[in-house]
Design a protein around this motif. Sequence first.
Motif, PDB file in Angstrom:
ATOM      1  N   SER A  94       9.926 -15.986  -6.078  1.00 27.24           N
ATOM      2  CA  SER A  94       9.168 -15.149  -5.174  1.00 27.24           C
ATOM      3  C   SER A  94       8.675 -13.654  -6.107  1.00 27.24           C
ATOM      4  N   ASP A 122      -4.415  -5.685   1.485  1.00 31.16           N
ATOM      5  CA  ASP A 122      -4.732  -7.418   2.755  1.00 31.16           C
ATOM      6  C   ASP A 122      -5.642  -7.589   2.233  1.00 31.16           C
ATOM      7  N   LYS A 147       3.678  -5.643  -2.610  1.00 26.97           N
ATOM      8  CA  LYS A 147       4.490  -6.868  -1.811  1.00 26.97           C
ATOM      9  C   LYS A 147       2.616  -7.554  -1.853  1.00 26.97           C
ATOM     10  N   TYR A 148       3.237  -9.116  -1.668  1.00 27.65           N
ATOM     11  CA  TYR A 148       1.737  -9.376  -2.034  1.00 27.65           C
ATOM     12  C   TYR A 148       2.174 -10.687  -0.771  1.00 27.65           C
ATOM     13  N   ARG A 149       1.288 -11.275   0.121  1.00 32.43           N
ATOM     14  CA  ARG A 149       2.163 -12.379   0.628  1.00 32.43           C
ATOM     15  C   ARG A 149       1.183 -13.543   0.603  1.00 32.43           C
ATOM     16  N   VAL A 164       3.999 -17.859   6.381  1.00 30.65           N
ATOM     17  CA  VAL A 164       3.909 -16.388   5.986  1.00 30.65           C
ATOM     18  C   VAL A 164       5.072 -16.448   4.392  1.00 30.65           C
ATOM     19  N   GLU A 166       6.186 -13.946   0.842  1.00 26.69           N
ATOM     20  CA  GLU A 166       6.842 -13.011   0.514  1.00 26.69           C
ATOM     21  C   GLU A 166       6.149 -13.455  -1.139  1.00 26.69           C
TER      22      GLU A 166
END
Length: 173
Positions: A94, A122, A147-149, A164, A166
């Motif tokens: 991640s 987002d 930070k990407y989700r 979800v 990260e």
Amino acid sequence: MQISILLVTLLGMAFVAAAFVFVVLNSGPRDEDYGGIAKRGYFIRRWWMIGLCAAGVVVSAWSLVPFPLQASSVESPRIIQAIGRQWSWELASSSVEAGEPVRFRVTSLDVNHGFAIYGPDDQIIAQTQAMPGYYNDLDVTFERAGKYRVLCLEYCGLAHHTMVAEIDVKERR
Ligand code: CUA
């Protein structure tokens, strides 16, 4: 970007509605002068086609795609396995670096899930299906650190919304 797509959609709908009204207003009892009607029909149709083509060119030039189309496959990307299950994501790693070509190899252990990557703002940047028995490759090069989700984009049961994960994109060293 979403706003411009909405505007174009509304414009298109208005156009269709206007065409509909035009046809209704111009329809009437049958005329004996078929030749004249046909000529006028061809005239309208020709300009309608030219207008459609012009609109098509404008829209494609404007590149109204909410996220970049997948580019041709990258040379030796870093492969990261991504496995979806009810109801979590399991990423082999991640943590990636900005500018590093990554290929997510996406699959599922149970039902279909939607593997979607959202940026720090987002906005969705890439997505593919996570399907049991298949591997879907998703090439992504994260341009900016942050930070990407990963969210699930396909309803897959009670706790769908808890899927979800990260991804930590670090500044290039
Ligand atoms: Cu997995 Cu929705």
